[in-house]
Design a protein around this motif. Structure first.
Motif, short mmCIF file in Angstrom:
data_model
loop_
_atom_site.label_atom_id
_atom_site.label_comp_id
_atom_site.label_asym_id
_atom_site.label_seq_id
_atom_site.Cartn_x
_atom_site.Cartn_y
_atom_site.Cartn_z
N ILE A 126 0.84 -1.20 0.00
CA ILE A 126 0.00 0.00 0.00
C ILE A 126 0.87 1.24 0.00
O ILE A 126 0.59 2.21 -0.72
CB ILE A 126 -0.95 -0.02 1.21
CG1 ILE A 126 -1.95 -1.17 1.09
CG2 ILE A 126 -1.72 1.31 1.31
CD1 ILE A 126 -2.75 -1.43 2.35
N GLU A 128 2.10 1.79 -3.39
CA GLU A 128 1.02 2.22 -4.28
C GLU A 128 0.71 3.70 -4.10
O GLU A 128 0.33 4.38 -5.06
CB GLU A 128 -0.23 1.38 -3.97
CG GLU A 128 -1.42 1.65 -4.87
CD GLU A 128 -1.32 0.97 -6.22
OE1 GLU A 128 -2.08 1.37 -7.12
OE2 GLU A 128 -0.47 0.07 -6.40
N SER A 183 -0.17 -9.19 -2.17
CA SER A 183 -0.24 -7.91 -1.48
C SER A 183 -0.67 -6.80 -2.42
O SER A 183 -1.40 -5.87 -2.03
CB SER A 183 1.13 -7.56 -0.88
OG SER A 183 1.49 -8.48 0.13
N GLU A 184 -0.24 -6.89 -3.67
CA GLU A 184 -0.60 -5.88 -4.66
C GLU A 184 -2.10 -5.86 -4.93
O GLU A 184 -2.69 -4.80 -5.16
CB GLU A 184 0.19 -6.10 -5.96
CG GLU A 184 1.67 -5.78 -5.86
CD GLU A 184 2.45 -6.78 -5.02
OE1 GLU A 184 3.48 -6.38 -4.43
OE2 GLU A 184 2.04 -7.97 -4.94
N ALA A 237 -3.45 -3.89 -2.12
CA ALA A 237 -3.03 -2.49 -2.19
C ALA A 237 -3.85 -1.71 -3.21
O ALA A 237 -4.21 -0.55 -2.98
CB ALA A 237 -1.54 -2.41 -2.55
N SER A 270 -6.12 1.43 -2.29
CA SER A 270 -5.91 2.70 -2.98
C SER A 270 -7.21 3.25 -3.53
O SER A 270 -7.50 4.45 -3.42
CB SER A 270 -4.89 2.51 -4.11
OG SER A 270 -4.70 3.71 -4.83
#
Length: 232
Positions: free
Chosen positions: A17, A20, A196-197, A200, A204
């Motif tokens: 995060i 990002e 994790s992306e 994130a 976002s």
């Protein structure tokens, strides 16, 4: 440019995060270490969610976004769980979250419309064996988030991300081999393990003005596990 506070941001979802958001926002990461943050344009605040009270003097008067990332994965048979396991899971996932939000509430209400993002688990909505302790804690998070969203609308938006097992350091013992990752992927309709992306990008979105008409919602970013039954 928004002022974003991440509680926990040196590893896993929190770090993703931070990566990002650090461009185009003022990001403050409150965590036990600043490991892995060196290349990011963020301000680090030493903080342990279990023992510390957040020092708001180091934060801007206005906080536009808050993400609480600390959590646990405590999967054991109920008969082997002592009461302190339930207390521990409740403390890191829920009580410490409440403490943080109470501490920065004046900063959140100072924003035109702030956004709070918290993390639950697919286990809070699905009956899954060996999840009694973590499911109870995450169930508290979800109910709290919806009640808080109602109480502070329209000033503060509150939303929940509920992942399935995600490839992070916290989940390493469950995904520390290709065979384990393949087995986990097969349990999900989309046949992959979350990253994790993935979390994130959802966080976002929920922090951005693009989600300005969304509050009190639980987003199951779980590869379809909580809602889809797929053969094969």
């Amino acid at each position: 440019m928004k002022n974003i506070l991440l509680i926990g941001g040196s590893y896993g979802m929190g770090l993703a995060i931070a990566k990002e958001l650090h461009q185009g926002n003022r990001v403050f990461v409150a965590s036990r270490t600043n490991e892995n943050l060196g290349d990011l344009n963020v301000t680090h605040l030493p903080f342990d969610a279990l023992t510390d009270t957040l020092d708001t003097s180091q934060l801007p008067e206005v906080i536009d976004g808050l993400v609480y990332c600390p959590g646990s994965i405590n999967l054991r048979p109920f008969r082997g769980l002592k009461i302190d396991a339930f207390e521990s899971d409740m403390q890191i996932n829920f009580i410490s979250l409440v403490k943080v939000i109470q501490t920065v509430l004046p900063n959140l209400t100072a924003s035109n419309q702030s956004s709070v993002v918290v993390f639950s688990s697919v286990a809070a909505s699905m009956g899954m064996p060996f999840h009694t302790s973590i499911a109870a804690a995450k169930g508290a998070v979800e109910s709290f988030a919806k009640a808080l969203a109602a109480e502070y609308a329209p000033k503060i938006r509150v939303n929940v991300i509920a992942p399935s097992l995600t490839d992070t350091p916290l989940a390493d013992k469950f995904l520390n081999s290709d065979a384990k990752k393949e087995k986990s992927a097969e349990r999900h309709p989309l046949k992959k393990v979350g990253t994790s992306e993935d979390m994130a990008q959802m966080a976002s979105f929920l922090l951005s003005d693009k989600s300005s008409w969304i509050s009190g919602q639980i987003f199951h970013v779980d590869g379809g596990m909580s809602t889809l039954l797929v053969n094969g």
